[in-house]
Scaffold this active site. Structure first.
Site, PDB file in Angstrom:
ATOM      1  N   PHE A 243      21.001  -1.974 -21.587  1.00 27.51           N
ATOM      2  CA  PHE A 243      20.443  -2.341 -20.286  1.00 27.51           C
ATOM      3  C   PHE A 243      21.512  -2.824 -19.307  1.00 27.51           C
ATOM      4  O   PHE A 243      21.302  -2.791 -18.090  1.00 27.51           O
ATOM      5  CB  PHE A 243      19.353  -3.399 -20.458  1.00 27.51           C
ATOM      6  CG  PHE A 243      19.851  -4.811 -20.629  1.00 27.51           C
ATOM      7  CD1 PHE A 243      19.922  -5.682 -19.551  1.00 27.51           C
ATOM      8  CD2 PHE A 243      20.243  -5.284 -21.876  1.00 27.51           C
ATOM      9  CE1 PHE A 243      20.370  -6.993 -19.706  1.00 27.51           C
ATOM     10  CE2 PHE A 243      20.678  -6.582 -22.038  1.00 27.51           C
ATOM     11  CZ  PHE A 243      20.750  -7.439 -20.953  1.00 27.51           C
ATOM     12  N   LYS A 244      22.659  -3.234 -19.817  1.00 28.79           N
ATOM     13  CA  LYS A 244      23.717  -3.718 -18.929  1.00 28.79           C
ATOM     14  C   LYS A 244      24.185  -2.637 -17.954  1.00 28.79           C
ATOM     15  O   LYS A 244      24.691  -2.935 -16.875  1.00 28.79           O
ATOM     16  CB  LYS A 244      24.910  -4.222 -19.752  1.00 28.79           C
ATOM     17  CG  LYS A 244      24.589  -5.306 -20.788  1.00 28.79           C
ATOM     18  CD  LYS A 244      24.153  -6.609 -20.156  1.00 28.79           C
ATOM     19  CE  LYS A 244      23.781  -7.648 -21.199  1.00 28.79           C
ATOM     20  NZ  LYS A 244      24.896  -8.182 -21.954  1.00 28.79           N
TER      21      LYS A 244
END
Length: 490
Positions: free
Chosen positions: A116-117
């Site tokens: 998700f980063k």
């Protein structure tokens, strides 16, 4: 829009100033002077924007409220360049998948590093390149990672003009896949530094270097950790996108239809967020403060339960390196949640002096503070919607196995923590959206332990663990880190 420090420095700065700065000069974190309110009409307009024009245009709409020193056409172009189906695998960018009984998974892990980063880091790389070119300057990014931030940052910054990355990570605390993603990069502007210790030691080094204002200015030190407001701001967008997918368009109440003044009724949703450094769920707090109809923000921790302990007791107690557990959801092996300071700032009525006393003084002195008797503590749930829970290795194995056997869906270890805790906080009629944090291949050993099968691996990552690696090992020593940075900036 101006930005202020959580520790009381009231020097108001614009977005592009704090984009390149990271920590405030007083050691605090930047927040906007206020959260722009989103009314019913705007929320429904944004719903149409997302469904008809796409995620990039929704990102532009939200970011525009916070960024007034980048011309609108340029900001829109940056968003359009960042959020493409080619990079994130689908036109929805963050597609929602139904799991069971009102629980949904928001897929945030289809970017270049499968975590998700990427959602924020890809934007940050383009913002950095734009602003540095505009200024004719360079930036040395110093970061700390427990697994996913590092690879997301390095993939976003590799080859970017005017940018070097110095990424610290704890020795042997990441999965083999996570290590290979970072250490196999041979780009000249990427530097991996393995620190003897745990993630909190890496994070302390980053803060110590950033707090040396002379060194920071001389070597133009910036950060991509979630202490950087720009990264957290980018994460706010997918809370709105998840909401729009999980709910139908709202209709005005009967009173409004007949000319009354009653507000339109919105379906509420809750979010369950696997949490270590509090950045991901802090973005949800910002979205909720803006007016997104969020019922609960459920913080899911692993065995390193400093956040769960706070929300249940009011005591924030930082663990030592020796007491920080090494777990099968390693990106959450954190006991000093940097972004938590932003929430406490809001919780305490934006009292910078009080926040400085807690985070700058009390934690340094006793590694803890206690808000259990403070009147504001009761507002963590009543006003701000926070609840929490914990998941263990046995829990995540059971959740991964159950989710695969019943629904044919493989989830990673951190997402499993989120699903386990989400199930404990369901409300009838309120969709619960679990934020997926990574694809299962990043934690293959635990997936095999839980299901007996290897998770799927995208073709571009075949054999990554066998590639040559380039990494420098170092003690947790501030001066040694400064010397290394200086030596590679000559």
């Amino acid at each position: 829009m101006n930005y202020i420090s959580t520790r009381g420095d009231m020097s108001r700065k614009h977005f592009c100033e704090i984009l390149l700065e990271g920590l405030a000069p007083d050691g605090g974190l930047y927040l906007p002077e206020h959260y722009p309110p989103v009314d019913h009409a705007t929320l429904e307009r944004w719903r149409a924007v997302y469904h008809q024009e796409g995620y990039a245009e929704l990102a532009f709409e939200i970011l525009s409220l916070y960024i007034d020193d980048i011309a609108a056409p340029d900001l829109r172009a940056i968003c359009q360049k960042t959020y493409t189906a080619e990079v994130f695998g689908s036109s929805e960018i963050v597609p929602l998948r139904h799991l069971e009984n009102g629980i949904w998974l928001e897929a945030l892990s289809n970017g270049p590093t499968l975590a998700f980063k990427d959602m924020a880091m890809q934007l940050l790389g383009n913002l950095f390149e734009y602003e540095l070119a505009r200024r004719g300057e360079e930036l040395n990014i110093l970061g700390a990672t427990s697994g996913d931030t590092g690879s997301a940052a390095e993939y976003a910054m590799r080859g970017k003009k005017g940018v070097r990355v110095f990424m610290t990570s704890p020795v042997n605390r990441m999965s083999p896949f996570q290590q290979a993603q970072m250490f196999s990069l041979m780009d000249e502007n990427i530097h991996n530094i393995a620190i003897d210790g745990v993630f909190d030691d890496c994070q302390d080094l980053v803060k110590a270097v950033s707090n040396d204002l002379d060194f920071k200015r001389n070597y133009k030190i910036g950060t991509v950790n979630s202490i950087n407001w720009a990264r957290l701001l980018a994460q706010v967008v997918y809370y709105f996108a998840g909401y729009f997918q999980a709910t139908p368009a709202s209709t005005p109440s009967a009173e409004l239809k007949t000319g009354g003044s009653a507000p339109a009724e919105h379906q509420k949703v809750s979010f369950a967020v696997p949490s270590g450094n509090f950045g991901n769920v802090c973005a949800g707090h910002v979205a909720r403060m803006m007016g997104l109809p969020i019922a609960k923000l459920v913080v899911a921790t692993n065995e390193n339960d400093v956040l769960d302990e706070f929300f249940k007791t009011g005591v924030y107690r930082v663990r030592s390196s020796a007491d920080t557990h090494e777990t099968s959801s390693p990106s959450m092996d954190i006991s000093k949640a940097s972004n938590f300071e932003r929430f406490v700032f809001d919780l305490l009525g934006r009292d910078g002096a009080r926040v400085k006393a807690l985070f700058g003084d009390a934690l340094a002195r006793t590694a803890r503070f206690d808000l259990s008797q403070h009147p504001a503590f009761n507002q963590t749930t009543l006003r701000y919607g926070f609840q929490s829970g914990q998941s263990t290795h046995a829990d995540r194995l059971a959740t991964i196995k159950d989710t695969f056997e019943r629904f044919g869906m493989l989830i990673d270890t951190h997402t499993a923590d989120g699903v386990k805790v989400a199930r404990e906080h369901l409300q009838p009629g309120v969709p619960m959206i679990v934020l997926e944090t990574a694809l299962p291949i990043k934690f293959a050993a635990t997936i095999v332990e839980a299901t007996g099968r290897e998770p799927d691996r995208p073709p571009r990552f075949e054999g990554i663990e066998d590639l040559p690696k380039r990494v420098t090992r170092m003690a947790a020593d501030v001066q040694a880190l400064k010397t290394y940075i200086a030596g590679h900036c000559a």
